[in-house]
Write a protein that holds these residues in place. Structure first.
Motif, PDB file in Angstrom:
ATOM      1  N   TYR A 199      54.892  81.056  84.524  1.00  0.00           N
ATOM      2  CA  TYR A 199      54.750  79.637  84.177  1.00  0.00           C
ATOM      3  C   TYR A 199      56.089  79.099  83.717  1.00  0.00           C
ATOM      4  O   TYR A 199      56.689  79.645  82.794  1.00  0.00           O
TER       5      TYR A 199
ATOM      6  N   SER B 292      51.033  66.397  81.163  1.00  0.00           N
ATOM      7  CA  SER B 292      52.304  67.102  81.308  1.00  0.00           C
ATOM      8  C   SER B 292      52.191  68.071  82.475  1.00  0.00           C
ATOM      9  O   SER B 292      51.085  68.398  82.913  1.00  0.00           O
ATOM     10  N   THR B 293      53.332  68.493  82.983  1.00  0.00           N
ATOM     11  CA  THR B 293      53.314  69.316  84.195  1.00  0.00           C
ATOM     12  C   THR B 293      53.945  70.683  83.953  1.00  0.00           C
ATOM     13  O   THR B 293      54.801  70.849  83.077  1.00  0.00           O
ATOM     14  N   ARG B 294      53.475  71.634  84.715  1.00  0.00           N
ATOM     15  CA  ARG B 294      54.022  72.985  84.717  1.00  0.00           C
ATOM     16  C   ARG B 294      54.111  73.453  86.155  1.00  0.00           C
ATOM     17  O   ARG B 294      53.399  72.939  87.009  1.00  0.00           O
ATOM     18  N   LYS B 295      54.959  74.423  86.358  1.00  0.00           N
ATOM     19  CA  LYS B 295      55.087  75.018  87.683  1.00  0.00           C
ATOM     20  C   LYS B 295      54.716  76.485  87.541  1.00  0.00           C
ATOM     21  O   LYS B 295      55.045  77.111  86.543  1.00  0.00           O
ATOM     22  N   VAL B 296      54.003  77.004  88.542  1.00  0.00           N
ATOM     23  CA  VAL B 296      53.654  78.426  88.511  1.00  0.00           C
ATOM     24  C   VAL B 296      54.191  79.095  89.767  1.00  0.00           C
ATOM     25  O   VAL B 296      53.954  78.624  90.880  1.00  0.00           O
ATOM     26  N   PHE B 297      54.928  80.188  89.577  1.00  0.00           N
ATOM     27  CA  PHE B 297      55.320  81.046  90.693  1.00  0.00           C
ATOM     28  C   PHE B 297      54.452  82.296  90.620  1.00  0.00           C
ATOM     29  O   PHE B 297      54.515  83.026  89.625  1.00  0.00           O
ATOM     30  N   ARG B 298      53.643  82.523  91.640  1.00  0.00           N
ATOM     31  CA  ARG B 298      52.883  83.779  91.698  1.00  0.00           C
ATOM     32  C   ARG B 298      53.739  84.798  92.443  1.00  0.00           C
ATOM     33  O   ARG B 298      54.005  84.633  93.631  1.00  0.00           O
TER      34      ARG B 298
ATOM     35  N   TYR C 215      44.849  73.194  88.005  1.00  0.00           N
ATOM     36  CA  TYR C 215      45.703  73.966  88.924  1.00  0.00           C
ATOM     37  C   TYR C 215      45.542  73.415  90.328  1.00  0.00           C
ATOM     38  O   TYR C 215      44.429  73.347  90.835  1.00  0.00           O
TER      39      TYR C 215
ATOM     40  N   THR D 228      53.464  79.260  95.195  1.00  0.00           N
ATOM     41  CA  THR D 228      53.641  78.303  94.106  1.00  0.00           C
ATOM     42  C   THR D 228      52.344  77.533  93.826  1.00  0.00           C
ATOM     43  O   THR D 228      51.498  77.365  94.707  1.00  0.00           O
ATOM     44  N   ARG D 229      52.231  77.134  92.598  1.00  0.00           N
ATOM     45  CA  ARG D 229      51.128  76.299  92.156  1.00  0.00           C
ATOM     46  C   ARG D 229      51.686  75.221  91.235  1.00  0.00           C
ATOM     47  O   ARG D 229      52.759  75.399  90.673  1.00  0.00           O
ATOM     48  N   LYS D 230      50.901  74.188  91.088  1.00  0.00           N
ATOM     49  CA  LYS D 230      51.304  73.112  90.177  1.00  0.00           C
ATOM     50  C   LYS D 230      50.208  72.993  89.126  1.00  0.00           C
ATOM     51  O   LYS D 230      49.020  73.126  89.454  1.00  0.00           O
ATOM     52  N   VAL D 231      50.603  72.759  87.890  1.00  0.00           N
ATOM     53  CA  VAL D 231      49.607  72.583  86.841  1.00  0.00           C
ATOM     54  C   VAL D 231      49.816  71.229  86.178  1.00  0.00           C
ATOM     55  O   VAL D 231      50.939  70.898  85.781  1.00  0.00           O
TER      56      VAL D 231
END
Lengths: 79, 79
Positions: free
Chosen positions: A6, A36-42, B6, B37-40
């Motif tokens: 995250y 608010s936004t977050r980015k996730v790299f799996r 998500y 990638t994912r966005k939250v």
């Protein structure tokens, strides 16, 4: 091993995408307080242990995935 | 209530950002198997119940946050 990394903005850093999304949702009639936004790299990677994998991921974040001046990262294990 | 929404690509949809990140990590010497990638969106909203909030969030996703043709969404409650 599979880790969700995250990437989020540090406290106090303006989140323009979150602000724009909040405004757009309000214009559509949704009464949201905040967005608010977050980015996730799996990331799927091979490592002998979680400790080793965490070290590698920390290095990935420092070198590529995050901007340490304004962002912080956290790891959640998927498997 | 605070929900993490998500947004991720549906199975079979190409994730160019994930692919580019995988290539860049490999170029840096990291032996990653796969990256996606994912966005939250962390959304703070008022609702009488989780059911009501989930309905609102579903509508937000359909109208603004996600592209239902290629993306799907899921909700995790933060509080």
């Amino acid at each position: 091993m599979i880790a969700d990394v995250y990437i989020e903005l540090k406290e106090g850093v303006v989140d323009p995408e979150g602000e724009a999304t909040k405004k757009a949702l309000r214009l559509l009639g949704f009464n949201v307080r905040n967005v608010s936004t977050r980015k996730v790299f799996r990331i799927e990677l091979d490592a002998k242990s979680r400790e080793e994998a965490e070290k590698k991921i920390a290095e990935m974040c420092e070198r590529l995935l995050a901007n340490p001046v304004i962002q912080r990262y956290s790891i959640r294990w998927v498997d």
